[in-house]
Design a protein around this motif. Structure first.
Motif, PDB file in Angstrom:
ATOM      1  N   GLN A  98      62.764  29.137  95.294  1.00 26.08           N
ATOM      2  CA  GLN A  98      61.907  28.393  94.371  1.00 26.08           C
ATOM      3  C   GLN A  98      61.106  29.341  93.487  1.00 26.08           C
ATOM      4  OE1 GLN A  98      59.516  25.781  96.758  1.00 26.08           O
ATOM      5  NE2 GLN A  98      61.291  24.666  97.606  1.00 26.08           N
ATOM      6  N   PHE A  99      60.618  30.420  94.056  1.00 22.28           N
ATOM      7  CA  PHE A  99      59.855  31.395  93.287  1.00 22.28           C
ATOM      8  C   PHE A  99      60.732  32.025  92.204  1.00 22.28           C
ATOM      9  CE2 PHE A  99      58.269  35.666  92.539  1.00 22.28           C
ATOM     10  CZ  PHE A  99      56.913  35.428  92.300  1.00 22.28           C
ATOM     11  N   SER A 100      61.970  32.304  92.534  1.00 19.26           N
ATOM     12  CA  SER A 100      62.881  32.908  91.556  1.00 19.26           C
ATOM     13  C   SER A 100      63.132  31.971  90.388  1.00 19.26           C
ATOM     14  CB  SER A 100      64.205  33.271  92.239  1.00 19.26           C
ATOM     15  OG  SER A 100      63.997  34.209  93.261  1.00 19.26           O
ATOM     16  N   GLU A 101      63.309  30.686  90.677  1.00 17.25           N
ATOM     17  CA  GLU A 101      63.568  29.729  89.597  1.00 17.25           C
ATOM     18  C   GLU A 101      62.369  29.572  88.683  1.00 17.25           C
ATOM     19  OE1 GLU A 101      64.650  26.208  91.623  1.00 17.25           O
ATOM     20  OE2 GLU A 101      66.620  26.971  92.296  1.00 17.25           O
ATOM     21  N   VAL A 102      61.178  29.566  89.223  1.00 17.05           N
ATOM     22  CA  VAL A 102      59.973  29.369  88.415  1.00 17.05           C
ATOM     23  C   VAL A 102      59.648  30.606  87.602  1.00 17.05           C
ATOM     24  CG1 VAL A 102      57.490  28.927  88.509  1.00 17.05           C
ATOM     25  CG2 VAL A 102      59.053  27.623  89.955  1.00 17.05           C
ATOM     26  N   GLN A 103      59.718  31.786  88.214  1.00 17.15           N
ATOM     27  CA  GLN A 103      59.287  33.013  87.574  1.00 17.15           C
ATOM     28  C   GLN A 103      60.409  33.716  86.812  1.00 17.15           C
ATOM     29  OE1 GLN A 103      56.197  33.842  87.371  1.00 17.15           O
ATOM     30  NE2 GLN A 103      55.437  32.261  88.762  1.00 17.15           N
ATOM     31  N   GLY A 104      61.634  33.246  87.003  1.00 18.46           N
ATOM     32  CA  GLY A 104      62.743  33.852  86.285  1.00 18.46           C
ATOM     33  C   GLY A 104      63.084  35.253  86.752  1.00 18.46           C
ATOM     34  N   THR A 105      62.899  35.535  88.002  1.00 13.65           N
ATOM     35  CA  THR A 105      63.225  36.854  88.544  1.00 13.65           C
ATOM     36  C   THR A 105      64.088  36.681  89.787  1.00 13.65           C
ATOM     37  OG1 THR A 105      62.319  38.962  89.291  1.00 13.65           O
ATOM     38  CG2 THR A 105      61.215  36.975  90.062  1.00 13.65           C
TER      39      THR A 105
END
Length: 862
Positions: A98-105
């Motif tokens: 989820q963090f990757s999808e939101v922050q684009g990393t």
């Protein structure tokens, strides 16, 4: 707006000036009415402004990260705790997505299990079986390598209870240098836990005897627990027991087993939340009941002599004679009275009708029909015993003080104070030491050596009168570690060999096996030979059932000493004092005082043997023993000592005489249904004969075929990492090889000596037995069989019920990490990386191109 949010205006003064120039240029362009020259100039100035502002605009971006999860799957983590760790790791992986999808990393997860060896696994699974060991160092090194290989910052998460975790400072420094924080998560153990620490079951148990069981445990709660005992995979016994918090022990008597053979015990505790460390194992040999029953008023020396010859003995008083003798292959009656024989007459006849053996010594009457001899009615005059010469011919009767000192007794008491002696054994042994020293301290030389895995002089060898100091030293003896007999005997030998005393004696008391197992026997027995050559005798006292049943009697036999078996700790004082009295009597008998010398009062009184009345049929003479027949039973003895007391009897019609005195039977037997052996002298006759024990062992073994004639033993040695060495002994009861016999086994054997073999069996799996069976064959006849088995004991992971939070928290603090789950937000607090804009060179290129166009147009116009 999205573009502005991703820019950092680092120098607003220069940027504002560039915007102002652009505005002025636009006004001039409007003033000159859309001149092409102004248009080009406007483009050049705009590009110049953008180029100058480019170095001051940068983009903020979250860097890619690697998260490594290390899951402890060692046995110290319960199955429930391991499953919880896997669930938490899966939850963190979902959060990272989820963090990757939101922050684009990108967040790259890696999974490592900390078991016997650390290894990387993929895909993630929570069904990995628990392993013995926790390779924390290898796991953290592997995690650091994966982060370095990804060439991106990383974080490590460790799920463990801290048991077996070892992280050197150099490894922590590497994590600090690489700026890799470690986050830790430890289980919260609030549920009740009970660990079975040790199981004790006797190695040898007679058929039909209740099985003593001792369970040692550690518990973090107080309450009830259900205990199950399995014998060869069959439920044998169960009970509801009460456990205390902390360390404790539970003892009970399990039902007997009626079938001889090897028994693999499995003890299981049920009632806590951790079943996988509630299991213990042990092994026993259920032996056929082949003990010889001794009926006597007290335990005779003859019984001890037979025990030294590996013949099992059970001693009972005549008044406590078992109602049935059926489970005994032979019964020995010593000095039975006329009334006793008539009382037991019917029982003796019934016993003989079953083909068993009766051995009768020094009976008051020999007139019963089932005896091989009968008393003579005619009484012959007694002949006084021939006095033993005090000195050799020509030896003077007067002795100097130095010579009298030389005739004193030097005694060394060697006490095993290993951990197994704790409790009543050690306390009674202390009392025995004090009573023994009290008897000899003033007149003779005495010393005390105590030993466990190390040996030391508690009381140096000497003579004195400060008995309070001795008492204090002995009372302060505390139990220690394991057992090593050899160095303790060596200390006693080195001290005694230089003492000017005629009687030099050692009393060794132990309840355990030597650390070195059977490999300790050869050095110890070689030492015993040296001590025997230097006239130093050793008496050994074996306590309980765990001592070396081969080594202890061999030490006594090779050093011309005595062997005593103390079946319980209550027998220790009796055994020690009996042997000390025996030694003192020998020393007293050898005192070379002239008859005319006045008697010296002793400061310590010795027990006096009550004087017995001479029986009417008993003859007192020192007579030569004649060999009546050339029976192979007695063929190995070239001659026999003289006899001083015997009963005047004659052989019956069915009696066969083997030894006689003046034509009267001394040793005779009768075989009709069963076998009756008669010895018409006292049981203590010939006690000083060097072949006394061998003589009676041959008689008992010959007339009692149910008693084993061989020694066949299997000894598993210390567990190795990959295999377990096994030692096998096979010999006759004298320790000699058996002619034309071969040893069969289900394992490959290597013969090392004429009577010993070795083999290796692989390290067993957890809770899986590895068996070894041997069979001694002579032609097509089986002389004996033996079996043994081994199982892997608990590893250290099972031994730890604690959660080492302090260790785990120190690791997290040192590496700037955190503690989960409270620091989960900190786990995803990734640092950002600032990138320069990749388009900052484009305005320079366009501005230069417009300048060239303007220059070209100007030249064309000219």
């Amino acid at each position: 707006m999205f573009f502005l949010n991703r820019l950092e205006w680092s120098n607003p003064e220069w940027l504002g000036l560039a915007v102002l120039l652009c505005a002025v240029h636009v006004l001039l362009w409007l003033w000159f009415a859309y001149s092409w020259k102004s248009l080009l100039t406007l483009g050049i100035v705009f590009c110049l402004c953008c180029a100058l502002a480019g170095p001051y605009t940068r983009q903020k971006k979250i860097m890619p990260h690697t998260i490594v999860g290390c899951i402890d799957i060692s046995a110290s983590m319960s199955l429930e705790e391991q499953q919880h760790a896997w669930q938490e790791w899966n939850r963190i992986l979902e959060q990272s997505k989820q963090f990757s999808e939101v922050q684009g990393t990108a967040v790259h997860p890696e999974t490592i299990v900390l078991g016997k060896s650390a290894r990387r696994i993929s895909p993630i699974s929570s069904s990995i079986a628990a392993e013995m060991g926790s390779d924390s160092i290898g796991g953290l090194c592997l995690a650091l390598g994966l982060i370095y290989q990804a060439r991106s910052p990383g974080r490590v998460i460790v799920w463990s209870d801290g048991a077996g975790i070892q992280i050197p400072d150099t490894l922590v420094q590497k994590f600090q240098a690489q700026q890799v924080p470690i986050f830790v998560a430890s289980p919260t153990r609030t549920q009740p836990e009970w660990r079975l620490e040790k199981v004790k079951v006797p190695e040898k148990i007679p058929v039909g005897v209740q099985v003593p069981l001792q369970v040692q445990y550690v518990s973090n709660f107080q309450g009830s627990l259900h205990l199950k005992v399995w014998a060869n995979e069959q439920l044998h016994w169960q009970d509801q027991i009460q456990v205390n918090k902390g360390s404790g022990a539970y003892e009970t008597q399990c039902p007997s087993i009626m079938v001889p053979g090897l028994v693999r015990w499995k003890i299981e505790g049920i009632g806590d939340q951790r079943p996988e460390n509630n299991i213990g194992f042990a092994i026993s040999h259920i032996e056929a009941q082949n003990k010889v029953l001794f009926l006597a008023h007290e335990k005779p020396v003859l019984a001890q002599a037979l025990e030294a010859q590996q013949i099992p003995i059970e001693v009972q008083n005549f008044s406590h004679s078992p109602a049935s003798w059926d489970r005994y292959p032979a019964v020995v009656m010593i000095s039975p009275s006329n009334q006793t024989l008539h009382t037991l007459d019917a029982q003796c006849k019934a016993y003989l009708d079953k083909g068993r053996t009766l051995i009768v010594l020094d009976a008051e009457t020999w007139d019963l029909p089932w005896l091989p001899v009968q008393s003579l009615e005619k009484k012959e005059p007694s002949i006084p015993p021939m006095p033993m010469p005090r000195f050799q011919s020509g030896e003077p009767q007067e002795k100097t003080k130095a010579e009298l000192e030389f005739r004193a007794t030097a005694l060394v008491l060697v006490l095993d104070r290993s951990g197994s002696m704790a409790g009543d054994k050690l306390e009674l042994a202390k009392q025995s030491l004090l009573k023994t020293i009290e008897r000899v301290w003033v007149l003779d030389t005495v010393g005390v050596v105590i030993f466990d895995h190390e040996s030391q002089w508690l009381i140096p060898l000497g003579r004195g009168s400060d008995f309070n100091w001795i008492t204090e030293r002995i009372q302060n003896i505390q139990p220690g570690g394991s057992t090593r007999i050899g160095p303790a005997l060596e200390k006693a030998y080195q001290a005694l060999v230089g003492v000017p005393a005629h009687i030099k004696h050692v009393i060794l008391l132990s309840d355990g096996l030597d650390n070195d197992g059977i490999f300790a026997r050869d050095p110890i027995l070689n030492l015993c030979r040296k001590m025997a050559e230097d006239r130093i005798s050793i008496t050994t006292i074996g306590i309980g059932s765990d001592f070396d049943h081969l080594l202890m009697p061999m030490i006594a036999r090779m050093s011309q000493g005595e062997f005593y078996f103390a079946s319980s700790s209550q027998d220790i004082p009796v055994m020690m004092l009996r042997d000390v009295d025996r030694v003192l009597k020998i020393g007293k008998r050898m005192q070379p005082l002239p008859e005319s010398s006045p008697k010296k009062e002793l400061a310590i009184s010795l027990p006096q043997t009550p004087k017995q009345e001479q029986k009417p049929s008993e003859m007192q003479k020192s007579a030569i023993v004649q060999r009546v027949s050339e029976h192979p039973l007695l063929a190995i003895f070239p001659e026999f000592p003289t006899i001083t007391a015997y009963h005047a009897t004659k052989a019956t019609a069915m009696g066969y005489v083997q030894l006689a005195v003046d034509g009267k039977p001394l040793l005779a037997h009768k075989t009709q249904h069963g076998t009756v052996v008669a010895w018409t002298s006292k049981a203590q006759a010939w006690e000083d004969w060097e072949n006394y024990a061998l003589f009676w062992a041959r008689i008992v073994r010959y007339f009692t075929p149910d008693i084993s004639q061989i020694i066949l033993e299997i000894h598993p040695l210390a567990l190795d990492k990959e295999s377990i060495p096994i030692q096998i002994w096979a010999s006759d009861w004298q320790g000699n090889p058996i002619a034309e016999a071969r040893l069969w086994s289900n394992r490959d054997l290597v013969q090392t000596k004429a009577t010993s073999w070795t083999t290796q069996i692989p390290m067993p799996k957890v809770q899986v037995w590895e068996d070894i069976h041997v069979k001694l064959m002579q032609q097509h006849k089986t002389l004996g069989e033996a079996s043994s088995a081994v199982i892997r004991p608990y590893e250290p992971e099972f031994q730890d019920l604690e959660v080492h939070d302090s260790l785990l928290h120190a690791i997290a603090q040192t590496t700037q990490g955190g503690i989960l789950p409270q620091d989960t937000q900190k786990l995803f607090d990734f640092p950002t990386e600032i990138h320069d804009q990749s388009w900052r060179e484009i305005p320079w290129f366009i501005g230069i191109l417009l300048c060239l166009v303007q220059l070209a147009l100007c030249r064309i116009k000219q």
